[in-house]
Design a protein around this motif. Structure first.
Motif, PDB file in Angstrom:
ATOM      1  N   SER A 227       0.828  -1.208   0.000  1.00 27.82           N
ATOM      2  CA  SER A 227       0.000   0.000   0.000  1.00 27.82           C
ATOM      3  C   SER A 227       0.859   1.254   0.000  1.00 27.82           C
ATOM      4  O   SER A 227       0.554   2.244  -0.686  1.00 27.82           O
ATOM      5  N   HIS A 228       1.929   1.230   0.752  1.00 26.99           N
ATOM      6  CA  HIS A 228       2.818   2.393   0.808  1.00 26.99           C
ATOM      7  C   HIS A 228       3.467   2.641  -0.556  1.00 26.99           C
ATOM      8  O   HIS A 228       3.531   3.791  -1.027  1.00 26.99           O
ATOM      9  N   VAL A 229       3.931   1.565  -1.189  1.00 29.83           N
ATOM     10  CA  VAL A 229       4.566   1.733  -2.506  1.00 29.83           C
ATOM     11  C   VAL A 229       3.554   2.236  -3.527  1.00 29.83           C
ATOM     12  O   VAL A 229       3.843   3.122  -4.355  1.00 29.83           O
ATOM     13  N   THR A 230       2.326   1.683  -3.476  1.00 28.96           N
ATOM     14  CA  THR A 230       1.283   2.112  -4.416  1.00 28.96           C
ATOM     15  C   THR A 230       0.965   3.586  -4.224  1.00 28.96           C
ATOM     16  O   THR A 230       0.852   4.353  -5.198  1.00 28.96           O
ATOM     17  N   ALA A 231       0.835   3.995  -2.980  1.00 27.15           N
ATOM     18  CA  ALA A 231       0.491   5.396  -2.702  1.00 27.15           C
ATOM     19  C   ALA A 231       1.608   6.345  -3.096  1.00 27.15           C
ATOM     20  O   ALA A 231       1.350   7.521  -3.385  1.00 27.15           O
ATOM     21  N   HIS A 232       2.850   5.874  -3.119  1.00 31.72           N
ATOM     22  CA  HIS A 232       3.984   6.747  -3.432  1.00 31.72           C
ATOM     23  C   HIS A 232       4.700   6.262  -4.701  1.00 31.72           C
ATOM     24  O   HIS A 232       5.914   6.369  -4.817  1.00 31.72           O
TER      25      HIS A 232
ATOM     26  N   GLN B 100      16.505   1.955   3.674  1.00 29.15           N
ATOM     27  CA  GLN B 100      16.310   1.516   5.058  1.00 29.15           C
ATOM     28  C   GLN B 100      15.503   2.507   5.875  1.00 29.15           C
ATOM     29  O   GLN B 100      14.706   2.109   6.728  1.00 29.15           O
ATOM     30  N   THR B 101      15.661   3.824   5.617  1.00 27.89           N
ATOM     31  CA  THR B 101      14.869   4.814   6.370  1.00 27.89           C
ATOM     32  C   THR B 101      13.383   4.681   6.045  1.00 27.89           C
ATOM     33  O   THR B 101      12.526   4.829   6.925  1.00 27.89           O
ATOM     34  N   THR B 102      13.079   4.360   4.796  1.00 28.91           N
ATOM     35  CA  THR B 102      11.676   4.172   4.399  1.00 28.91           C
ATOM     36  C   THR B 102      11.086   2.962   5.095  1.00 28.91           C
ATOM     37  O   THR B 102       9.955   3.004   5.608  1.00 28.91           O
ATOM     38  N   MET B 103      11.837   1.856   5.137  1.00 31.05           N
ATOM     39  CA  MET B 103      11.341   0.640   5.787  1.00 31.05           C
ATOM     40  C   MET B 103      11.136   0.867   7.288  1.00 31.05           C
ATOM     41  O   MET B 103      10.173   0.344   7.873  1.00 31.05           O
ATOM     42  N   GLN B 104      11.984   1.638   7.884  1.00 29.54           N
ATOM     43  CA  GLN B 104      11.820   1.919   9.311  1.00 29.54           C
ATOM     44  C   GLN B 104      10.534   2.703   9.568  1.00 29.54           C
ATOM     45  O   GLN B 104       9.816   2.458  10.540  1.00 29.54           O
ATOM     46  N   GLU B 105      10.200   3.671   8.666  1.00 27.65           N
ATOM     47  CA  GLU B 105       8.965   4.433   8.820  1.00 27.65           C
ATOM     48  C   GLU B 105       7.745   3.522   8.671  1.00 27.65           C
ATOM     49  O   GLU B 105       6.773   3.624   9.429  1.00 27.65           O
ATOM     50  N   ILE B 106       7.797   2.620   7.688  1.00 26.72           N
ATOM     51  CA  ILE B 106       6.670   1.709   7.483  1.00 26.72           C
ATOM     52  C   ILE B 106       6.525   0.777   8.694  1.00 26.72           C
ATOM     53  O   ILE B 106       5.408   0.522   9.161  1.00 26.72           O
ATOM     54  N   ALA B 107       7.634   0.253   9.198  1.00 24.18           N
ATOM     55  CA  ALA B 107       7.586  -0.661  10.355  1.00 24.18           C
ATOM     56  C   ALA B 107       7.066   0.048  11.585  1.00 24.18           C
ATOM     57  O   ALA B 107       6.316  -0.530  12.389  1.00 24.18           O
ATOM     58  N   ARG B 108       7.444   1.332  11.759  1.00 26.36           N
ATOM     59  CA  ARG B 108       6.961   2.072  12.912  1.00 26.36           C
ATOM     60  C   ARG B 108       5.461   2.292  12.810  1.00 26.36           C
ATOM     61  O   ARG B 108       4.732   2.181  13.797  1.00 26.36           O
ATOM     62  N   GLU B 109       5.001   2.576  11.599  1.00 27.33           N
ATOM     63  CA  GLU B 109       3.569   2.779  11.397  1.00 27.33           C
ATOM     64  C   GLU B 109       2.798   1.474  11.610  1.00 27.33           C
ATOM     65  O   GLU B 109       1.726   1.450  12.225  1.00 27.33           O
ATOM     66  N   GLY B 110       3.358   0.356  11.152  1.00 29.12           N
ATOM     67  CA  GLY B 110       2.651  -0.913  11.243  1.00 29.12           C
ATOM     68  C   GLY B 110       2.951  -1.719  12.491  1.00 29.12           C
ATOM     69  O   GLY B 110       2.391  -2.794  12.671  1.00 29.12           O
ATOM     70  N   ARG B 111       3.869  -1.222  13.310  1.00 30.53           N
ATOM     71  CA  ARG B 111       4.229  -1.910  14.554  1.00 30.53           C
ATOM     72  C   ARG B 111       4.677  -3.349  14.288  1.00 30.53           C
ATOM     73  O   ARG B 111       4.179  -4.293  14.885  1.00 30.53           O
ATOM     74  N   PHE B 112       5.597  -3.526  13.378  1.00 30.79           N
ATOM     75  CA  PHE B 112       6.124  -4.857  13.129  1.00 30.79           C
ATOM     76  C   PHE B 112       7.644  -4.843  13.199  1.00 30.79           C
ATOM     77  O   PHE B 112       8.287  -3.797  13.087  1.00 30.79           O
ATOM     78  N   ASP B 113       8.189  -6.026  13.378  1.00 29.95           N
ATOM     79  CA  ASP B 113       9.629  -6.213  13.450  1.00 29.95           C
ATOM     80  C   ASP B 113      10.170  -6.456  12.048  1.00 29.95           C
ATOM     81  O   ASP B 113       9.810  -7.441  11.387  1.00 29.95           O
ATOM     82  N   THR B 114      10.999  -5.545  11.564  1.00 29.19           N
ATOM     83  CA  THR B 114      11.478  -5.602  10.181  1.00 29.19           C
ATOM     84  C   THR B 114      12.225  -6.908   9.901  1.00 29.19           C
ATOM     85  O   THR B 114      11.999  -7.554   8.868  1.00 29.19           O
ATOM     86  N   ARG B 115      13.105  -7.287  10.787  1.00 29.90           N
ATOM     87  CA  ARG B 115      13.904  -8.486  10.548  1.00 29.90           C
ATOM     88  C   ARG B 115      13.018  -9.730  10.447  1.00 29.90           C
ATOM     89  O   ARG B 115      13.197 -10.569   9.549  1.00 29.90           O
ATOM     90  N   GLN B 116      12.066  -9.846  11.378  1.00 32.81           N
ATOM     91  CA  GLN B 116      11.205 -11.018  11.367  1.00 32.81           C
ATOM     92  C   GLN B 116      10.324 -11.051  10.117  1.00 32.81           C
ATOM     93  O   GLN B 116      10.155 -12.094   9.474  1.00 32.81           O
ATOM     94  N   VAL B 117       9.765  -9.896   9.759  1.00 29.25           N
ATOM     95  CA  VAL B 117       8.887  -9.835   8.589  1.00 29.25           C
ATOM     96  C   VAL B 117       9.653 -10.151   7.314  1.00 29.25           C
ATOM     97  O   VAL B 117       9.207 -10.929   6.463  1.00 29.25           O
TER      98      VAL B 117
END
Length: 971
Positions: A858-863, A895-912
């Motif tokens: 969704s984030h990629v589609t929106a941007h 990596q900064t973009t992924m961190q923003e998405i993970a913070r918004e979605g409350r998920f662990d980047t490494r695990q996902v």
């Protein structure tokens, strides 16, 4: 070469010298014409020495020739003496020159004035040992070295040396006729008809001519050359037949020899009444348990004793054939001196299987019992002597010279009776208290200016030994319990900073005294339990809260945790404390489970459950800290037990270890570093710290814990893609537990004054009701029934919810005195409402990688325009030219973009990302979760996700206007 003559008149045939240039064989001498009037074997040997010197023997003497290969015989002799407990060391030996003369092998050679009699080792007699490994190494290095035996207390022998050349033998013969007969004892023949007469140690002085001209004595600090060493005359030292060390027991020296050979003391020792000291007797009943006895026997630095103990405990043969004589006596001596509170029956029971395994007629169970009786007598004599010396030096002979009997000083030190001495040491020198040692000349040498003792011993749950050290500092006594290793190592100087009478100059001598004092007083020293962590002991008979031990008493040792220990103690009114807690508890199910969490932590051990997390998150001002304060106030002052969320993993592990079996309050996790938020629940559940190295490269001791971590903050603890194990051990809700800022403020203020009363009461009740095996099983069955009534997402979460409900029931009944059925009903209602909130939070916090993938897409589609435009400035990522195996597009997210998405979605980047790679929805390099992509000619790492092209085409918004807004960072 030599043959025994037939009958009493046998002759000795002479022979040419040894082809190797060594001395002739040593001789065991018997004489058929020794007058019958001579009273004993010693006199016969002396008479023979006076009449039959020098070698070769006179006609009519029957000589047993023993051919000695010097290398094995010297080493074997040294090992045999060491096995008897005599300390040995090597000396330079004479060597034959081409001219046939014998000179010393030391660097001085023919100029040496002490040929064959001075040490080869650097420290001389101080290097003497009974260690077989060291002895073998010495004689491997110097195969023909003479054997020297240290005399005095270290070996338990004194030696009278009669020199034939100085008429010492004749003089000793006359003195015996005048003053009394010499007893039969171990005797060796020296050069030219002289002799060494061995006696039990009686404190003789090492001095030439101490008895008479030509008659020396060797005691403390001295040594003698022993058979089969080589003398500078070419003769070898030899044991007199019938009086060798393996044929004869050591006798006590006659009183007339002891009197003239004693050192002159510079200070008088007060005489004691005859009934001052009570003789020691072997106990009829054991003063140690079987486990304690085995542990003490194994606690030895002597490798030979340690190996023999293990063989005895395994029922194996103690010593090989041919090595039974002295070794069995020495080992039984070790058993008795190590365990004086063990009965004879117990020691013989331990010995019996191994004695039978030796299969020796001369050393059977009856011989072992006889040796034990002899050893008991020696131990009693040694203990009696030590007690008399200590009592005589205790200062009871009169007041100090600086005081008068009728006007005692108000600041006078405690009497010497309050302190323990050791054999060879004194606590009082007639003028002042301190540590004093008897010198070789009988003087008292000052070791420390104030007394210091070991007064207690004990072990912690890990088997580490501790001792309590007590010393006098000025007019006050100080006490500290430390690991035994600190007292025996260089770290003992740390006590000097706290007033102990220690310096770099005397620390080694003080350590020697403390070791001797502890060994001498071992049977009478009290043993205490040592606790180094909070919570339950291994047997559930004790519970540690701060410096308080509930149940069986013990001593708490937690260095560096003074502030933590100070916080864990009760203060204020117990009634007011209970009122404050109940006012918060009754505000709702979240608050009630928070109150129950304070009592749940000790139940983890009883229910054999792992650590858990209780997480309450939401906006500030909702009362989260107030309910956490209620939880920790059960045990102590809340502000002293709170941990900030902004901590490293190592610091969090340290705090969890300190709070073992207690709740751990972690506040303000919104301050936690990004990567730590997802790790907190995982770290709590591991229950052990990782291996970390010190600056010297050594591994630090691992920390362990068992705790209930109560965590609060403005963001959730669990995240999408979090580890399933962490989720199972975590109960998380988004809530406003109080919703009343005024009540929260009053609660904080009141609990700072009134706290710490409920926890100890709760533990006492648990010990009285539930720590027996049958009641523990009843408690666990209650927990299983409650778990079946808790509706949560996983069965493991239901077990932890039931833990809180059970703690609520027990706290209501044991602490508040409520009726059990009403308490159970109220607790179950609150628990079920709490579980509903946890389940709602769990549904909202998705735990699958699919949800994360949806968010990323969704984030990629929106941007999309920002991802696909060619300018790198402010670009969140880029669409790669390559496709995956199915022909789908791949987008690289920086990596900064992924961190923003993970913070918004409350998920662990490494695990996902790990799960997406497994599903084929992401690409990575070997060993990384990212791939290197080229951006403006530079290679950078980015997260590469496979896109659903159809969804991207359908969902993206066409037109340059949206792309322009994305370039400006607008939605």
């Amino acid at each position: 070469m030599f043959h025994r003559g037939g009958g009493a008149a046998g002759q000795v045939a002479s022979a040419p010298g040894d082809s190797r240039g060594l001395a002739p064989p040593c001789f065991l001498v018997r004489h058929p014409s020794c007058p019958a009037s001579l009273p004993n074997a010693i006199v016969a040997a002396l008479w023979l020495a006076a009449k039959a010197r020098p070698f070769p023997p006179v006609p009519g003497t029957v000589v047993d020739a023993i051919h000695l290969d010097s290398t094995p015989s010297l080493e074997a002799a040294a090992l045999k003496y060491a096995g008897r407990g005599w300390r040995v060391f090597p000396c330079y030996e004479p060597a034959r020159t081409p001219s046939g003369a014998l000179i010393c092998t030391c660097p001085k050679g023919e100029r040496c004035g002490n040929t064959g009699k001075h040490p080869r080792t650097a420290n001389g007699v101080k290097d003497a040992t009974t260690d077989a490994v060291a002895i073998r190494e010495w004689w491997r290095q110097w195969p023909t070295a003479n054997v020297a035996i240290a005399t005095g207390a270290s070996s338990g022998i004194d030696v009278v040396d009669a020199d034939a050349k100085a008429d010492g033998v004749t003089t000793l013969f006359k003195l015996e006729a005048e003053r009394g007969a010499l007893p039969d004892t171990v005797t060796a023949r020296t050069s030219g008809g002289g002799c060494h007469i061995y006696f039990r140690h009686a404190g003789m002085v090492s001095k030439a001519g101490s008895i008479a001209p030509g008659i020396d004595t060797r005691g403390d600090g001295g040594y003698v050359i022993a058979p089969p060493s080589l003398h500078r005359t070419g003769e070898r030292y030899a044991w007199v037949e019938g009086l060798a060390h393996h044929e004869m027991q050591l006798a006590e020296a006659p009183e007339w020899i002891r009197n003239v050979a004693q050192p002159k003391r510079s200070r008088s020792v007060p005489a004691l009444p005859a009934n001052t000291v009570t003789a020691w007797q072997p106990p009829l009943h054991d003063g140690l348990t079987e486990a304690q006895l085995r542990k003490r026997l194994r606690a030895t630095s002597e490798s030979k004793h340690a190996a023999t103990v293990e063989r005895m405990l395994a029922g194996e043969e103690l010593f090989p054939s041919g090595h039974h004589d002295d070794n069995l006596w020495a080992f039984i001596s070790y058993l008795r001196f190590k365990c004086p509170e063990a009965s004879d029956a117990t020691l013989l029971r331990l010995l019996e299987p191994s004695v039978w395994a030796m299969a020796c007629d001369d050393h059977d169970a009856r011989e072992a019992a006889r040796l034990l009786l002899r050893v008991n007598a020696e131990y009693a004599a040694s203990r009696s002597d030590s007690e008399q010396v200590a009592a005589a030096l205790s200062g009871r002979g009169g007041p100090r010279t600086s005081l008068t009997a009728d006007s005692p000083s108000p600041g006078e030190h405690p009497g010497a009776d309050d302190w323990m001495a050791a054999p060879g040491y004194a606590i009082y020198d007639g003028q002042a208290l301190g540590i004093f040692k008897f010198t070789d000349k009988g003087n008292l040498s000052t070791i420390a200016s104030a007394p210091i003792n070991i007064t207690e011993t004990g072990d912690d749950e890990h088997g580490t030994c501790y001792v309590t050290v007590r010393w006098l500092y000025g007019q006050r006594e100080r006490v500290e319990t430390v690991p035994r290793a600190k007292v025996s190592g260089s770290d003992i100087l740390e006590l000097a900073g706290r007033g102990a009478p220690l310096t770099s100059n005397n620390s080694k001598r003080v350590q020697d005294f403390l070791q001797a004092q502890e060994q001498h007083s071992h049977a009478s020293l009290p043993r205490v339990r040592i606790f180094t962590q909070s919570g339950w002991s291994h047997d559930l008979q004790s519970f540690v809260v701060g410096r308080q031990v509930i149940g069986e008493p013990g001593r708490v040792i937690m260095p560096g945790d003074a502030a933590f220990l100070d916080a864990l103690k009760p203060a204020g009114s117990a009634g007011e404390h209970l009122r404050l807690m109940l006012a918060v508890r009754d505000k709702g199910p979240i608050a009630e489970m928070a109150w129950a969490a304070g009592f749940a932590a000790p139940l983890l051990r009883l229910l054999t459950m792992r650590s858990m997390c209780l997480s309450v998150w939401g906006p500030s001002g909702a009362g989260k800290s107030a309910v956490q304060a209620i939880t920790t106030s059960v045990w102590g002052r809340p502000s002293g037990l709170k941990i900030s969320g902004d901590v490293s993993s190592a610091a969090l592990q340290g705090e969890l270890a300190r709070h073992r079996d207690l709740p751990t309050w972690v506040d303000d996790t919104q301050l936690t570093r990004e990567h730590m938020t997802s790790l907190i629940a995982y770290l709590v559940g591991t229950e052990t710290s990782g291996a970390r190295a010190t600056q010297t490269g050594e591994l630090r001791t691992r920390k362990t814990w068992r705790s209930l971590a109560f965590i609060s903050g403005e963001k959730p603890l669990l995240q999408v893609g979090g580890a399933a194990g962490a989720k199972n051990r975590t109960l998380e809700v988004c809530a406003q537990p109080l919703g009343d800022a005024a009540l929260a403020s009053l609660t904080h203020q009141g609990l700072e004054k009134h706290h710490g009363h409920a926890g100890p009461l709760f533990i006492l009740e648990l010990m009285a009701r539930y720590t027996s095996t049958d009641r523990l099983e009843e408690l666990r069955e209650q927990h299983r029934q409650l778990a079946s009534q808790m509706a949560t997402e996983t069965a493991e979460q239901a077990r932890y919810a039931a833990l809180l409900v059970l703690a609520d029931v027990l706290a209501r009944t044991l602490v508040c005195g409520e009726e059990e059925s009403r308490a159970r009903a109220a607790a179950i209602d609150a628990g079920q409402a709490f579980c509903a909130a946890v389940k709602k939070e769990s549904r909202e916090t998705q735990t699958t990688a699919d949800a994360a993938y949806e968010l990323i897409t969704s984030h990629v589609t929106a941007h999309w325009t920002a991802f696909s435009q060619p300018v790198a400035f402010k670009r969140p990522g880029m669409v790669l030219a390559e496709k995956d195996a199915s022909g789908r597009s791949i987008v690289a997210l920086f990596q900064t973009t992924m961190q923003e998405i993970a913070r918004e979605g409350r998920f662990d980047t490494r695990q996902v990302m790990t799960e997406l790679v497994t599903k084929g929805l992401a690409l990575k390099d070997e060993g990384h979760l990212t791939r290197k992509v080229s951006v403006e000619g530079k290679r950078v790492r980015a997260y590469c996700v496979v896109l659903d092209d159809a969804r991207i085409e359908t969902g993206r918004t066409p037109g340059p206007a949206r792309g322009a807004r994305m370039m400006e960072g607008k939605p």
